[in-house]
Write an enzyme that holds these catalytic residues in place. Structure first.
Site, PDB file in Angstrom:
ATOM      1  N   GLY A  46      65.254 -13.897 -96.876  1.00 31.46           N
ATOM      2  CA  GLY A  46      65.576 -14.946 -97.834  1.00 31.46           C
ATOM      3  C   GLY A  46      64.979 -14.618 -99.183  1.00 31.46           C
ATOM      4  N   CYS A  92      56.038 -12.746 -97.330  1.00 35.81           N
ATOM      5  CA  CYS A  92      56.804 -13.127 -98.508  1.00 35.81           C
ATOM      6  C   CYS A  92      56.984 -11.905 -99.407  1.00 35.81           C
ATOM      7  CB  CYS A  92      56.054 -14.230 -99.255  1.00 35.81           C
ATOM      8  SG  CYS A  92      56.887 -14.789-100.740  1.00 35.81           S
ATOM      9  N   LEU A  93      58.191 -11.730 -99.938  1.00 38.52           N
ATOM     10  CA  LEU A  93      58.459 -10.574-100.804  1.00 38.52           C
ATOM     11  C   LEU A  93      57.607 -10.620-102.078  1.00 38.52           C
ATOM     12  CD1 LEU A  93      62.366 -10.373-100.520  1.00 38.52           C
ATOM     13  CD2 LEU A  93      60.693  -8.856 -99.416  1.00 38.52           C
ATOM     14  N   HIS A 138      59.575 -22.189-102.399  1.00 36.45           N
ATOM     15  CA  HIS A 138      59.610 -21.418-103.655  1.00 36.45           C
ATOM     16  C   HIS A 138      60.218 -22.231-104.788  1.00 36.45           C
ATOM     17  CE1 HIS A 138      58.140 -17.457-102.666  1.00 36.45           C
ATOM     18  NE2 HIS A 138      58.935 -17.336-101.627  1.00 36.45           N
TER      19      HIS A 138
HETATM   20 ZN   LIG Z   1      58.664 -16.037-100.092  1.00 38.75          ZN
END
Ligand SMILES: [Zn+2]
Length: 167
Positions: A46, A92-93, A138
């Protein structure tokens, strides 16, 4: 086009987001296409617009590995959550190298809009539920480092950030 992913402590990750208006502007259409390219290239499940530096309420969900078609959600919000909560490891990216256990409701009801401006309402208690909750955070400026109680990786980095008053 693959966009660079903003990493913590970039302030854009904490900034308020604006609702998307319909019909979609060429800019938002382009942003959606770019976010799809970016989440695929990063092998993420995502991605939310603030993670590519845009303060708008747009997320893309990439659960192709679970057999779902990749889809964007505009102006998503959780309208109902189940009582049952479960703890799952998340990463998380925007926080490379950091993983921890996050407790969230198992089941959520989500309301959002499709690219054509059609309202969509759905309920899920599996991966979609989990990923949508993470991406919705986010949109609201919340990161897993605000929620994790036990780190499985990178806990020392987070401790150093706390010392530096970065969170
Ligand atoms: Zn994230």
């Amino acid at each position: 086009m693959i966009l660079p992913i903003k990493k913590f402590p970039d302030k854009v990750l904490r900034a308020p987001t604006q609702a998307v208006v319909f019909p979609l502007s060429p800019e938002i259409k382009k942003l959606t296409a770019d976010m799809i390219d970016t989440v695929k290239a990063a092998d993420g499940i995502g991605l939310a617009a603030p993670q590519v530096g845009k303060s708008v309420k747009l997320v893309v969900i990439n659960l192709e590995k679970s057999g779902l078609e990749l889809f964007p959600l505009y102006n998503p919000r959780i309208v109902k959550t189940g009582f049952k909560k479960i703890e799952i490891e998340e990463g998380c990216l925007s926080l490379p190298g950091i993983f921890g256990m996050v407790k969230r409701p198992k089941k959520v009801s989500v309301e959002a809009y499709s690219a054509s401006g059609q309202k969509v309402v759905f309920e899920d208690d599996g991966w979609v539920s989990r990923v949508v909750q993470h991406e919705l955070d986010h949109i609201n400026g919340t990161l897993i480092i605000d929620l994790v109680r036990k780190y499985t990786q990178g806990g020392d980095v987070v401790k150093a950030w706390k010392k530096q008053k970065l969170l």
